[in-house]
Design an enzyme around this catalytic site. Structure first.
Site, PDB file in Angstrom:
ATOM      1  N   ARG A 140       3.643  14.035  -7.499  1.00  0.00           N
ATOM      2  CA  ARG A 140       3.635  13.253  -8.728  1.00  0.00           C
ATOM      3  C   ARG A 140       2.283  13.400  -9.438  1.00  0.00           C
ATOM      4  O   ARG A 140       1.254  13.595  -8.788  1.00  0.00           O
ATOM      5  CB  ARG A 140       3.909  11.777  -8.430  1.00  0.00           C
ATOM      6  CG  ARG A 140       5.151  11.578  -7.586  1.00  0.00           C
ATOM      7  CD  ARG A 140       5.615  10.159  -7.564  1.00  0.00           C
ATOM      8  NE  ARG A 140       4.735   9.259  -6.836  1.00  0.00           N
ATOM      9  CZ  ARG A 140       5.057   7.992  -6.543  1.00  0.00           C
ATOM     10  NH1 ARG A 140       6.218   7.511  -6.936  1.00  0.00           N
ATOM     11  NH2 ARG A 140       4.228   7.227  -5.864  1.00  0.00           N
ATOM     12  N   GLY A 169       0.809  -1.209   0.000  1.00  0.00           N
ATOM     13  CA  GLY A 169       0.000   0.000   0.000  1.00  0.00           C
ATOM     14  C   GLY A 169       0.842   1.257   0.000  1.00  0.00           C
ATOM     15  O   GLY A 169       2.074   1.216   0.041  1.00  0.00           O
ATOM     16  N   ASP A 227       8.684   5.428   8.065  1.00  0.00           N
ATOM     17  CA  ASP A 227       8.252   6.669   8.712  1.00  0.00           C
ATOM     18  C   ASP A 227       7.360   7.510   7.809  1.00  0.00           C
ATOM     19  O   ASP A 227       6.929   8.590   8.204  1.00  0.00           O
ATOM     20  CB  ASP A 227       9.462   7.492   9.157  1.00  0.00           C
ATOM     21  CG  ASP A 227      10.421   7.823   8.017  1.00  0.00           C
ATOM     22  OD1 ASP A 227      10.026   7.686   6.847  1.00  0.00           O
ATOM     23  OD2 ASP A 227      11.573   8.217   8.304  1.00  0.00           O
ATOM     24  N   LYS A 259       4.387  12.380  -2.410  1.00  0.00           N
ATOM     25  CA  LYS A 259       5.267  11.296  -1.973  1.00  0.00           C
ATOM     26  C   LYS A 259       6.163  11.838  -0.863  1.00  0.00           C
ATOM     27  O   LYS A 259       6.985  12.722  -1.089  1.00  0.00           O
ATOM     28  CB  LYS A 259       6.120  10.766  -3.121  1.00  0.00           C
ATOM     29  CG  LYS A 259       7.000   9.589  -2.727  1.00  0.00           C
ATOM     30  CD  LYS A 259       7.734   9.030  -3.929  1.00  0.00           C
ATOM     31  CE  LYS A 259       8.609   7.845  -3.534  1.00  0.00           C
ATOM     32  NZ  LYS A 259       9.329   7.282  -4.701  1.00  0.00           N
ATOM     33  N   ASP A 314       7.440   4.892  -9.861  1.00  0.00           N
ATOM     34  CA  ASP A 314       8.251   4.729  -8.651  1.00  0.00           C
ATOM     35  C   ASP A 314       9.752   4.757  -8.957  1.00  0.00           C
ATOM     36  O   ASP A 314      10.400   3.724  -9.118  1.00  0.00           O
ATOM     37  CB  ASP A 314       7.886   3.443  -7.909  1.00  0.00           C
ATOM     38  CG  ASP A 314       6.614   3.595  -7.109  1.00  0.00           C
ATOM     39  OD1 ASP A 314       6.073   4.710  -7.060  1.00  0.00           O
ATOM     40  OD2 ASP A 314       6.152   2.600  -6.541  1.00  0.00           O
ATOM     41  N   ARG A 319      -1.732   0.009  -9.921  1.00  0.00           N
ATOM     42  CA  ARG A 319      -0.610  -0.885 -10.190  1.00  0.00           C
ATOM     43  C   ARG A 319      -1.096  -2.318 -10.347  1.00  0.00           C
ATOM     44  O   ARG A 319      -2.218  -2.658  -9.979  1.00  0.00           O
ATOM     45  CB  ARG A 319       0.384  -0.828  -9.012  1.00  0.00           C
ATOM     46  CG  ARG A 319       0.795   0.581  -8.625  1.00  0.00           C
ATOM     47  CD  ARG A 319       1.007   0.718  -7.112  1.00  0.00           C
ATOM     48  NE  ARG A 319       1.284   2.106  -6.740  1.00  0.00           N
ATOM     49  CZ  ARG A 319       2.515   2.600  -6.606  1.00  0.00           C
ATOM     50  NH1 ARG A 319       3.554   1.814  -6.779  1.00  0.00           N
ATOM     51  NH2 ARG A 319       2.689   3.864  -6.294  1.00  0.00           N
ATOM     52  N   ASP A 330       4.285  -4.357  -7.477  1.00  0.00           N
ATOM     53  CA  ASP A 330       3.637  -3.161  -6.932  1.00  0.00           C
ATOM     54  C   ASP A 330       4.213  -1.882  -7.516  1.00  0.00           C
ATOM     55  O   ASP A 330       3.703  -0.792  -7.232  1.00  0.00           O
ATOM     56  CB  ASP A 330       3.725  -3.149  -5.398  1.00  0.00           C
ATOM     57  CG  ASP A 330       5.156  -3.204  -4.899  1.00  0.00           C
ATOM     58  OD1 ASP A 330       5.796  -4.266  -5.074  1.00  0.00           O
ATOM     59  OD2 ASP A 330       5.645  -2.216  -4.331  1.00  0.00           O
ATOM     60  N   ASN A 331       5.257  -1.998  -8.328  1.00  0.00           N
ATOM     61  CA  ASN A 331       5.833  -0.842  -9.003  1.00  0.00           C
ATOM     62  C   ASN A 331       5.552  -0.857 -10.505  1.00  0.00           C
ATOM     63  O   ASN A 331       6.195  -0.135 -11.262  1.00  0.00           O
ATOM     64  CB  ASN A 331       7.344  -0.779  -8.782  1.00  0.00           C
ATOM     65  CG  ASN A 331       7.714  -0.473  -7.347  1.00  0.00           C
ATOM     66  OD1 ASN A 331       6.924   0.100  -6.609  1.00  0.00           O
ATOM     67  ND2 ASN A 331       8.909  -0.862  -6.938  1.00  0.00           N
ATOM     68  N   ARG A 389       4.017   5.919   1.988  1.00  0.00           N
ATOM     69  CA  ARG A 389       4.445   7.316   2.137  1.00  0.00           C
ATOM     70  C   ARG A 389       3.898   8.180   1.006  1.00  0.00           C
ATOM     71  O   ARG A 389       4.345   9.307   0.820  1.00  0.00           O
ATOM     72  CB  ARG A 389       5.964   7.403   2.177  1.00  0.00           C
ATOM     73  CG  ARG A 389       6.644   6.796   0.969  1.00  0.00           C
ATOM     74  CD  ARG A 389       8.127   6.925   1.066  1.00  0.00           C
ATOM     75  NE  ARG A 389       8.773   6.145   0.021  1.00  0.00           N
ATOM     76  CZ  ARG A 389      10.065   6.226  -0.263  1.00  0.00           C
ATOM     77  NH1 ARG A 389      10.817   7.052   0.414  1.00  0.00           N
ATOM     78  NH2 ARG A 389      10.587   5.471  -1.203  1.00  0.00           N
TER      79      ARG A 389
END
Length: 486
Positions: A175, A90, A124, A112, A261, A182, A251-252, A93
């Site tokens: 972005r 998911g 984080d 992002k 990404d 994806r 996922d990219n 960030r």
């Protein structure tokens, strides 16, 4: 107050409902400042040149406020990472701001580095200035090269400390893309057997991004075929410019065939088919020469995610459904081969098609690999080799072998090839050392090099004013490494 009067938000992805995302505000940057913005990307959005000066713009793109109509959310997806099922992932960030109407059609905007989300796992939720600059510059450089890609509108920065290998400062890159959906979005709902949600996602995506698939006997098969062909086109473009993605996890992978990404990416300097641009990829799964095969593998993972949408009432139906999906994926092979050869013909200045063209292209690449000749400079100098071959010969160790190849090439190419070749073989790409120079200056609060590079990369087929932008990388650049840490 909205910084752009009359900005209309449509937010079609949000209409899918809470199974697909968590709605939450960004964790903004304290004391934000502008680092960079892209006039070319703003033009795509139809925004005025002075949009960054409008009241509230800096706060909005630093995550400190939302304009009316924005619906910040983080989407859920899963995926295979380095060939292994990684489970739920998911937007850890990334924060989707919404979708805005533009002259180019609806475009999604995404922050992002906007802080923690429910999908941050052990992260984080932040991005650092270093990686944000790299993504910003490369997104816009790829667009100028004609490569399908997400775009980058701007970077906001802050003195907020972020710990990676060392203490760095935080940044947010905004972005832009028609969709950030994806392969992993479909994998997620298939894996968790949320078939109603999977079907809603497929129907939604087809309606908004692949309407020609809606009337097919099996829309999911038609969608997979479309994605396979778009992905093949993307891979051919990557390979033809020496671009390495570095983290081609499912996922990219974009459902629209976009470069998505920008993590540990890189443009090759000395040509090495086994080049690995990601220092974290110790097994070389995503080496340059393996990228086309990895994309094919990823398409099979997507096919598995779409399989529940086909009839599987009986065993023979399941087998037939699988075969139809595999057949759709198989279209990738022929499309990639034909597109790659077409791009190589253009790079070599070949008019028309002849049977020996593949061998001619392959043999030049072999000569480049044997000498570790610079990828971008070799093709750029080849563009002028009909009249001035010596600069090209200087890049090769075995000059006799190169001369023999050049004789074959001259016999095949046309006298007017130079102009056509210069229009497809770039003079400038975003090499690591160029990005590093901009990063080091920015870390000293000097953002002028980002702006300068952005202009140079926006005209990649023109000779730059500074010859060093198109020259062989300096010796110190050999020590630069990029990894998944950002």
């Amino acid at each position: 107050m909205n910084a752009l009067d009359g900005l209309a938000w449509t937010n079609r992805f949000a209409s899918l409902g809470p199974d697909f995302f968590t709605e939450l505000p960004a964790q903004g940057l304290p004391d934000p400042y502008w680092v960079a913005h892209s006039p070319a990307c703003a033009e795509v959005l139809g925004w005025p040149a002075d949009w960054t000066q409008r009241p509230g713009a800096l706060a909005a793109f630093a995550g400190n406020t939302s304009w009316p109509g924005m619906r910040p959310l983080a989407s859920v997806y899963s995926g295979h990472q380095f060939g292994v099922w990684a489970g739920q992932l998911g937007d850890g960030r990334a924060l989707w701001l919404g979708e805005v109407d533009t002259p180019a059609g609806p475009q999604e905007l995404q922050l992002k580095g906007g802080g923690l989300t429910p999908y941050s796992r052990r992260g984080d939720g932040r991005a650092v200035l270093r990686s944000s600059i790299r993504e910003f510059l490369c997104s816009e450089a790829m667009a100028a090269l004609g490569v399908p890609t997400t775009r980058a509108l701007c970077i906001t920065g802050s003195r907020l400390p972020v710990i990676r290998e060392s203490v760095e400062t935080a940044a947010i890159v905004t972005r832009v893309a028609p969709s950030f959906v994806r392969f992993g979005h479909f994998e997620h709902f298939a894996h968790h057997q949320q078939l109603d949600a999977l079907r809603r996602l497929a129907d939604w995506f087809i309606a908004h991004h692949a309407p020609e698939c809606a009337d097919a006997p099996e829309p999911a098969v038609a969608l997979l075929r479309k994605v396979a062909l778009q992905t093949a086109d993307l891979m051919a473009h990557w390979q033809s410019i020496g671009f390495c993605h570095g983290v081609m996890n499912t996922d990219n992978m974009s459902m629209l065939g976009l470069t998505l990404d920008y993590g540990p990416f890189g443009f090759m300097d000395g040509f090495d088919p086994g080049h690995v641009c990601n220092h974290s990829d110790d097994r070389g799964r995503y080496a340059y020469a393996r990228q086309p095969a990895v994309a094919f593998w990823n398409l099979h993972a997507l096919a598995q995610g779409l399989l529940p949408l086909l009839p599987i009432d009986r065993e023979k139906d399941a087998e037939a459904s699988t075969e139809r999906l595999l057949e759709a994926v198989e279209g990738y092979r022929e499309r990639f081969a034909s597109q790659m050869l077409a791009r190589m013909r253009a790079k070599l200045g070949l008019a028309g098609e002849q049977d020996g063209d593949q061998a001619l292209a392959d043999d030049f690449l072999k000569l480049m690999a044997a000498s570790r000749a610079d990828f971008t400079i070799s093709f750029r100098r080849l563009s002028r080799a009909l009249s001035t071959p010596e600069p090209l010969r200087d890049l090769f160790i075995d000059r006799e072998a190169l001369d023999a190849w050049l004789a074959r090439w001259r016999a095949r190419t046309a006298a007017d090839a130079e102009a056509r070749m210069l229009a497809v073989n770039p003079a400038v790409v975003l090499r690591n050392h160029l990005a590093e120079g901009a990063i080091r200056a920015a870390q000293q609060n000097d953002f002028t090099e980002i702006e300068r590079l952005l202009k140079v990369l926006g005209r990649p087929f023109d000779e730059p004013a500074l010859p060093s932008d198109a020259a062989l990388p300096p010796d110190w650049a050999q020590g630069l490494e990029v990894s998944c840490s950002s």
